[in-house]
Design a protein around this motif. Structure first.
Motif, PDB file in Angstrom:
ATOM      1  N   THR A  87       9.046 121.465 -46.772  1.00  0.00           N
ATOM      2  CA  THR A  87       9.788 122.457 -45.986  1.00  0.00           C
ATOM      3  C   THR A  87      11.087 122.662 -46.047  1.00  0.00           C
ATOM      4  N   SER A 162       8.931 122.610 -39.059  1.00  0.00           N
ATOM      5  CA  SER A 162       7.913 121.638 -39.558  1.00  0.00           C
ATOM      6  C   SER A 162       6.564 122.308 -39.688  1.00  0.00           C
ATOM      7  N   SER A 173       8.482 118.518 -42.868  1.00  0.00           N
ATOM      8  CA  SER A 173       9.267 118.980 -42.026  1.00  0.00           C
ATOM      9  C   SER A 173      10.680 118.912 -42.602  1.00  0.00           C
TER      10      SER A 173
END
Length: 241
Positions: A87, A162, A173
């Motif tokens: 991410t 996240s 995250s």
């Protein structure tokens, strides 16, 4: 035997015959253990599993002289894992109190492929969490209006994006920061501009923010020459009197 294993795709290779004369006549039948129809793919075959899990793959091999009911089999448990993800926060890093801005993030798997329909949660200081689903490009976007209290200068708050994971992908995250500045205001004096000694005159003013919204419950201070300070609190219309 299993030659290589990666998420949802397995390459199987097997089967040689001690008698070289029968090698060309071998017939292969694959059962991959996931409910899909058995396949005849020769000594090497590629199969895609739709979900992570443990599957028992069975290979049956016959030569031209064997009874199909008694052909030898070989089994192997295939462990198919979820894909790892990354991410990344790609949105704005600064904003103004009570002024809309945008939070963005991208979500890709371990092979760099976009993750579609993954839910990303944004958190800015105590604001949030705010959820947004990724599109086919792996991008999640969410409008955000800062409500945090800022000091005399912009304050940096912790920001997090996240992904909690799902049936196919592991969680990931990203940490970042978001600076928030105070919103500009405009005070306009709307009261009396003339008067006579020992007579009461009205002192009024209106307080608006930079977008023209009245600000209620704020203290305005008046100063008339040497008289003052005189304070009044704004009403719902932003008027202090």
């Amino acid at each position: 035997y299993v030659r290589c294993l990666e998420f949802r795709r397995v390459l199987f290779r097997s089967a040689t015959d001690p008698g070289s004369a029968d090698q060309a006549t071998l017939q292969y039948r694959w059962d991959f253990g996931d409910g899909t129809p058995s396949a005849t793919g020769g000594p090497s075959t590629l199969h895609a599993y739709s979900l992570p899990g443990d599957y028992t793959a069975v290979l049956t091999v016959c030569d031209k002289d064997e009874n199909p009911a008694s052909c030898p089999t070989s089994t192997r448990v295939v462990h198919v894992t979820k894909r790892d993800t990354t991410t990344s926060y790609t949105g704005m890093h600064d904003g103004v109190f009570d002024t809309p801005t945008t939070l963005n993030a991208s979500l890709v798997d371990e092979y760099g492929q976009s993750v579609n329909a993954g839910v990303v949660q944004f958190q800015v200081g105590t604001d949030g969490p705010f959820a947004a689903a990724t599109n086919s490009l792996g991008l999640a976007s969410r409008s955000y209006t800062p409500t945090l209290v800022s000091g005399s200068s912009p304050i940096a708050y912790a920001l997090a994006a996240s992904f909690a994971g799902n049936a196919l992908y592991n969680s990931s995250s990203a940490s970042d920061s978001f600076s928030e500045a105070r919103k500009a205001t405009v005070v306009s004096y709307t009261g009396a501009t003339t008067g006579t000694p020992n007579k009461v005159i009205p002192l009024t003013a209106r307080l608006l923010d930079a977008t023209g919204k009245p600000l209620a419950g704020k203290v305005v201070t008046f100063q008339l020459g040497a008289q003052g300070p005189i304070v009044a609190t704004t009403d719902a219309n932003g008027v202090a009197a």
